[in-house]
Design a protein around this motif. Structure first.
Motif, PDB file in Angstrom:
ATOM      1  N   SER A 209      27.162  48.321  48.517  1.00 34.06           N
ATOM      2  CA  SER A 209      27.883  48.123  49.778  1.00 34.06           C
ATOM      3  C   SER A 209      26.996  47.215  50.796  1.00 34.06           C
ATOM      4  CB  SER A 209      27.870  49.680  50.472  1.00 34.06           C
ATOM      5  OG  SER A 209      28.409  49.682  51.635  1.00 34.06           O
ATOM      6  N   GLU A 210      25.743  47.162  50.774  1.00 32.89           N
ATOM      7  CA  GLU A 210      24.994  46.427  51.264  1.00 32.89           C
ATOM      8  C   GLU A 210      25.206  44.983  51.175  1.00 32.89           C
ATOM      9  OE1 GLU A 210      20.992  47.961  50.803  1.00 32.89           O
ATOM     10  OE2 GLU A 210      21.449  49.572  51.995  1.00 32.89           O
ATOM     11  N   ARG A 211      25.621  44.778  49.833  1.00 32.47           N
ATOM     12  CA  ARG A 211      26.038  43.368  49.527  1.00 32.47           C
ATOM     13  C   ARG A 211      27.366  42.857  49.898  1.00 32.47           C
ATOM     14  NH1 ARG A 211      21.691  40.908  46.784  1.00 32.47           N
ATOM     15  NH2 ARG A 211      23.036  39.050  46.452  1.00 32.47           N
ATOM     16  N   LYS A 212      27.950  44.038  50.663  1.00 41.12           N
ATOM     17  CA  LYS A 212      29.432  43.792  50.968  1.00 41.12           C
ATOM     18  C   LYS A 212      30.270  43.601  49.552  1.00 41.12           C
ATOM     19  CE  LYS A 212      28.187  43.088  55.196  1.00 41.12           C
ATOM     20  NZ  LYS A 212      28.128  44.188  56.410  1.00 41.12           N
ATOM     21  N   LEU A 213      30.130  44.366  48.787  1.00 39.24           N
ATOM     22  CA  LEU A 213      30.818  44.455  47.479  1.00 39.24           C
ATOM     23  C   LEU A 213      31.641  45.950  47.530  1.00 39.24           C
ATOM     24  CD1 LEU A 213      27.953  43.624  44.751  1.00 39.24           C
ATOM     25  CD2 LEU A 213      29.889  41.925  45.595  1.00 39.24           C
ATOM     26  N   GLU A 214      33.076  45.840  47.334  1.00 37.48           N
ATOM     27  CA  GLU A 214      33.879  46.960  47.244  1.00 37.48           C
ATOM     28  C   GLU A 214      34.915  46.841  46.123  1.00 37.48           C
ATOM     29  OE1 GLU A 214      34.692  50.544  47.594  1.00 37.48           O
ATOM     30  OE2 GLU A 214      33.140  49.740  49.039  1.00 37.48           O
ATOM     31  N   ILE A 215      34.785  47.695  45.341  1.00 39.61           N
ATOM     32  CA  ILE A 215      36.045  47.702  44.291  1.00 39.61           C
ATOM     33  C   ILE A 215      36.449  48.986  44.216  1.00 39.61           C
ATOM     34  CG2 ILE A 215      35.172  45.701  42.703  1.00 39.61           C
ATOM     35  CD1 ILE A 215      33.854  47.593  41.098  1.00 39.61           C
ATOM     36  N   PRO A 216      37.720  49.582  43.777  1.00 40.85           N
ATOM     37  CA  PRO A 216      38.203  50.684  43.433  1.00 40.85           C
ATOM     38  C   PRO A 216      37.209  51.980  43.038  1.00 40.85           C
ATOM     39  CG  PRO A 216      39.921  49.276  43.153  1.00 40.85           C
ATOM     40  CD  PRO A 216      38.804  48.721  43.302  1.00 40.85           C
TER      41      PRO A 216
ATOM     42  N   SER B  35      28.326  32.040  38.644  1.00 43.57           N
ATOM     43  CA  SER B  35      29.706  32.697  38.522  1.00 43.57           C
ATOM     44  C   SER B  35      30.602  32.326  39.609  1.00 43.57           C
ATOM     45  CB  SER B  35      29.487  34.113  38.120  1.00 43.57           C
ATOM     46  OG  SER B  35      29.173  34.852  38.898  1.00 43.57           O
ATOM     47  N   ASP B  36      31.996  32.612  39.150  1.00 44.67           N
ATOM     48  CA  ASP B  36      32.966  32.468  40.601  1.00 44.67           C
ATOM     49  C   ASP B  36      32.727  33.793  41.273  1.00 44.67           C
ATOM     50  OD1 ASP B  36      33.719  29.847  39.462  1.00 44.67           O
ATOM     51  OD2 ASP B  36      35.381  30.560  38.559  1.00 44.67           O
ATOM     52  N   GLU B  37      32.455  34.811  40.579  1.00 42.39           N
ATOM     53  CA  GLU B  37      32.540  36.253  41.533  1.00 42.39           C
ATOM     54  C   GLU B  37      31.294  35.975  42.511  1.00 42.39           C
ATOM     55  OE1 GLU B  37      32.547  37.877  37.233  1.00 42.39           O
ATOM     56  OE2 GLU B  37      31.922  36.064  37.918  1.00 42.39           O
ATOM     57  N   ARG B  38      30.278  35.433  41.891  1.00 40.69           N
ATOM     58  CA  ARG B  38      29.224  35.314  43.103  1.00 40.69           C
ATOM     59  C   ARG B  38      29.445  34.002  44.034  1.00 40.69           C
ATOM     60  NH1 ARG B  38      22.686  34.500  42.027  1.00 40.69           N
ATOM     61  NH2 ARG B  38      21.827  35.356  44.009  1.00 40.69           N
ATOM     62  N   ILE B  39      30.139  33.010  43.476  1.00 33.83           N
ATOM     63  CA  ILE B  39      30.695  32.206  44.638  1.00 33.83           C
ATOM     64  C   ILE B  39      31.405  32.778  45.554  1.00 33.83           C
ATOM     65  CG2 ILE B  39      32.157  30.159  44.930  1.00 33.83           C
ATOM     66  CD1 ILE B  39      30.830  29.055  42.428  1.00 33.83           C
ATOM     67  N   GLN B  40      32.411  33.505  45.295  1.00 33.53           N
ATOM     68  CA  GLN B  40      33.482  34.332  46.291  1.00 33.53           C
ATOM     69  C   GLN B  40      32.322  35.132  47.233  1.00 33.53           C
ATOM     70  OE1 GLN B  40      36.593  34.178  46.597  1.00 33.53           O
ATOM     71  NE2 GLN B  40      36.765  32.431  45.529  1.00 33.53           N
ATOM     72  N   GLN B  41      31.385  35.807  46.802  1.00 31.45           N
ATOM     73  CA  GLN B  41      30.626  36.625  47.691  1.00 31.45           C
ATOM     74  C   GLN B  41      29.825  35.819  48.411  1.00 31.45           C
ATOM     75  OE1 GLN B  41      30.596  39.766  47.921  1.00 31.45           O
ATOM     76  NE2 GLN B  41      29.020  40.315  49.166  1.00 31.45           N
ATOM     77  N   MET B  42      29.453  34.589  48.340  1.00 35.55           N
ATOM     78  CA  MET B  42      28.681  33.660  48.968  1.00 35.55           C
ATOM     79  C   MET B  42      29.664  33.151  50.173  1.00 35.55           C
ATOM     80  SD  MET B  42      25.337  33.764  48.206  1.00 35.55           S
ATOM     81  CE  MET B  42      25.746  35.372  47.886  1.00 35.55           C
ATOM     82  N   LEU B  43      30.697  32.878  49.509  1.00 32.44           N
ATOM     83  CA  LEU B  43      31.729  32.509  50.905  1.00 32.44           C
ATOM     84  C   LEU B  43      31.998  33.420  51.834  1.00 32.44           C
ATOM     85  CD1 LEU B  43      34.508  30.642  48.383  1.00 32.44           C
ATOM     86  CD2 LEU B  43      32.775  29.558  50.069  1.00 32.44           C
TER      87      LEU B  43
END
Length: 780
Positions: free
Chosen positions: A491-498, A209-217
């Motif tokens: 958080s450990e995966r560097k994910l953050e949303i409101p 997915s594009d979300e996962r690609i963004q996280q990999m970048l």
């Protein structure tokens, strides 16, 4: 029944002639479908399993793709009989098992049957024995010929179906950007998105997915707008343990265009497949892209049957306009890198270019839903639903499920749609997210919500919303530690949303962690579209402990911030919540004022419900009834309206008229799933367990203290559903009243003391507090 001649309706199956006839006219049906139809007709009314069909026609040890062969046979039977699989007259599918012939089969007439079986003696003067011998010889020839044909097919089938597939249904693919050497920017990003739409129709293939690609970048320390070159894509492929990188190119060839597609193993670098097609002109490029995608799917291991079944041309699945598709592609990129607010204008631009772009309308609906604007969300989602025939199959599922959730509110249908979506596309993450985050919590199925949340994260471990919905599921189940652990993993995966910030605040509240609550408030400062949201939650927390003056100020701040941001519906929900607090605490004038203010901002479903409850509690039954009537008229299918909102309002009206027994009866419809989460809980944050709270009040009114205590105890026991809605605090007071009515003064004192301890810092002039203090004093 003789197998030589079978009749049903105006059809005849003639085994001797190996024909299907309708009203005397011969219809074309091949041998395998004919044998399947005869087998079903002979066992009419009984289930015939797929295994029985395989053994009968091919034997046990066969190398053919028998599943596809049976599917093809059934499809051809239905085509000949004009049988609708959704409303069958002849062949009924028993999902996962087999088929049943459901039409009445008639025996041929005696004379006719005799002639068919024995032959007419006037034709050749042959005897019955000779006729039978000839028939047996004929059948032997047919069987031998059939055996030879099956053997040939088996050999061919073995060779074809036992080729080593280049990809399997367990592999994932990274889709790189198209290299565009035409000089025309309309192809930038557009062709990649178009190819993604085509490949996502496949139940066999799975794209990262594009979300996962963004996280990999992010993990690669690269900007969000980094081009997905073959080299960058290969690194993403290795990081995500994918199988292949798929990259494409478009080049000009005079007035024509050449499209190339190449798949490489991301570890070995071996080329798995390479395709090339030409487009005569610019307008043909999308069709050429559809062709190259179909070729790729068959070459890397997908069966021809699924390719043919799930292969809507790109211009029909999205839009025939390259410009509209470009705007849509850019919108998706912005959505995954920046968020809903920034992506919304780009989706709207795509619709301006092509007003019939169905999935773009659906995404506009989703963006408005993310921003808390449910009325605007429903409007756009409704347009998408009207245009759903202009979408691919996975997008139709997305549009239909969104329509169920955001327009009709029918969560039973939403659940069914998502389950069918999962069956068709087992590796698709979105239906699990919809089930976990929206559909099943509103149905009160929290264990199922947890299960679907786990599946969401397994399918896409970098999808932030997946962690949010799973954390909600754990909170609903009062598993606060597990909810916190899920947010920590995000958080450990560097994910953050409101949503994470709000959820951490609420978990800190539930744990009594004041420092943790303040930490999240500090993090929210300066963040647009978050500060108003957390201010509303602060208002709830303050009101929960009776600090009403401070709660009022915080509510006003939340409303002002939302309006400054152009979010009128969110502002209206904050006003409705304030009105509810005032009415529950006994401030009837303030409750009416806040309810009117909420309705001036919006007439959205949840705003009307909150205002109606506030007005009913404040004694304004006339206006509350009007709102209830409007909800019933506008949302006849809505699960929350039918099973929670309207029963609660009707019971309040009946309580006000002194009809407490009728109120209890009216709330009966809510009982089977009374712990359901209301749809208003996302932004409005009120309404959870209101049917239980009002039922408890009705039992108090009919002097059934024990029954009333049981109702209020449910609220006390499910803090994760109620969170900081004031009924959570007031349930302790009502529990004290119930025990006092039941004659248990010890438990009554304890419950009153629990309430008064929660409200030890409360404003002293709140009407319900004054009554509670007096009642507690009278117990001593």
């Amino acid at each position: 029944m003789t197998r030589d001649l079978v009749r049903f309706e105006d059809f005849e199956l003639d085994l001797r002639a190996y024909q299907v006839r309708r009203s005397g006219r011969t219809l074309k049906l091949e041998r395998i479908p004919m044998e399947v139809l005869l087998m079903l007709a002979e066992r009419r009314g009984h289930l015939v399993t797929r295994e029985e069909i395989i053994e009968k026609l091919w034997g046990k040890d066969v190398f053919l793709d028998t599943d596809n062969a049976i599917n093809t046979a059934i499809r051809k039977i239905r085509q000949v009989l004009k049988d609708d699989p959704e409303q069958p007259r002849f062949v009924q599918t028993i999902t996962g098992k087999g088929y049943r012939f459901i039409a009445p089969v008639t025996e041929p007439g005696t004379k006719e049957a005799t002639q068919e079986r024995e032959g007419d003696s006037s034709r050749a003067g042959r005897t019955k024995e000779a006729a039978t011998g000839a028939d047996l010889r004929k059948r032997r020839v047919l069987l031998v010929g059939g055996a030879v044909a099956v053997a040939a097919l088996a050999v061919a089938g073995y060779l074809y179906f036992h080729r080593a597939p280049k990809l399997t249904d367990k592999d994932t693919i990274v889709l790189a950007d198209f290299a565009n050497s035409t000089g025309d920017p309309v192809f930038d990003d557009t062709l990649r998105q178009g190819l993604a739409v085509q490949l996502e129709q496949s139940p066999f293939l799975s794209l990262i997915s594009d979300e996962r690609i963004q996280q990999m970048l992010k993990l690669m320390a690269k900007p969000a707008d980094t081009r997905l070159t073959p080299e960058v894509s290969r690194e993403i492929c290795e990081r995500t343990a994918s199988a292949a990188v798929l990259d494409g190119a478009i080049a000009g060839l005079g007035s024509q265009y050449v499209l190339t597609l190449r798949a490489k193993d991301c570890r070995s670098g071996d080329v798995l497949d390479e395709e090339q097609v030409q487009a005569a002109k610019k307008e043909d490029v999308l069709n050429a892209l559809s062709q190259i995608a179909s070729k790729f799917r068959t070459r890397v291991g997908e069966s021809l049957t699924t390719v043919e079944k799930h292969d809507t041309p790109l211009a029909e699945a999205t839009t025939p306009s390259l410009e509209a598709l470009k705007s849509y592609s850019t919108a998706l990129k912005v959505l995954f890198s920046t968020g809903s607010s920034a992506a919304l204008p780009l989706f709207q631009r795509a619709i301006e270019i092509d007003p019939k772009f169905a999935v773009a309308h659906a995404y506009v609906g989703r963006m408005y839903g993310d921003l808390g604007e449910t009325a605007l969300s429903a409007e756009s989602t409704g347009k998408a639903y009207q245009l759903r025939d202009r979408a691919s199959e996975p997008e139709k599922f997305f549009i239909t499920a969104s329509y169920d959730m955001q327009v009709t509110g029918n969560m039973e249908k939403a659940e069914q749609t998502c389950e069918l979506w999962v069956q068709t596309y087992p590796r698709e993450m979105m239906p699990h997210s919809f089930l976990s985050g929206i559909a099943v919590p509103v149905l009160g199925k929290y264990d199922r919500a947890e299960e679907e949340g786990q599946k969401t994260i397994r399918l896409n471990p970098d999808f932030a919303i997946g962690y949010s919905v799973l954390a909600f599921s754990y909170a609903y189940l009062d598993r606060f530690g597990d909810a916190g652990n899920v947010l920590q993993k995000a958080s450990e995966r560097k994910l953050e949303i409101p949503e994470f910030l709000i959820q951490r605040y609420d978990l800190a509240f539930l744990k009594g962690d004041a420092a943790g609550m303040q930490r999240e408030v500090a993090l929210a400062r300066g963040k647009t579209r978050v500060l108003d949201w957390i201010s509303d939650h602060e208002a709830f927390a303050l009101a929960y402990s009776g600090r009403l003056r401070e709660a009022r100020a915080m509510s006003r701040a939340a409303v002002d911030l939302a309006q400054q941001d152009g979010q009128r519906e969110r502002a209206s929900l904050y006003e409705a919540a304030a009105a509810l607090r005032e009415s529950l605490f006994g401030n009837t004038l303030a409750a009416r004022q806040r309810a009117d203010a909420a309705l001036e901002l919006s007439r959205a479903r949840d705003t009307e419900y909150g205002a109606a409850v506030a007005l009913a509690l404040a004694g304004d039954l006339s206006n509350a009834q009007k709102l209830a009537n409007d909800l019933e008229k506008r949302f006849p299918e809505d699960t929350s309206v039918r099973f929670s909102y309207l029963p609660t309002l009707r019971a309040l009206f009946e309580l006000h008229r002194g009809e407490a027994s009728q109120a209890i009866e009216s709330l009966g419809i809510s009982a089977p799933n009374e712990l359901r989460a209301p749809t208003s809980s996302f932004f409005g944050f009120f309404g959870a367990l209101y049917p239980i709270y009002v039922r408890g009040q009705a039992y108090l009114a009919v002097h059934q203290g024990a029954n009333a205590a049981a109702e209020f105890q449910k609220i006390v026991d499910h803090r994760g559903i109620v969170v900081s809605d004031p009924i959570g605090a007031l349930a302790h007071l009502q529990l004290g009243r119930a025990y006092a009515l039941a004659g248990d003064k010890t438990k009554a004192r304890s419950a009153y003391q629990d309430f008064l301890m929660l409200w030890k810092d409360a404003d002293p002039d709140i009407p319900i507090l004054k009554r509670a203090q007096a009642e507690h004093a009278n117990l001593n």
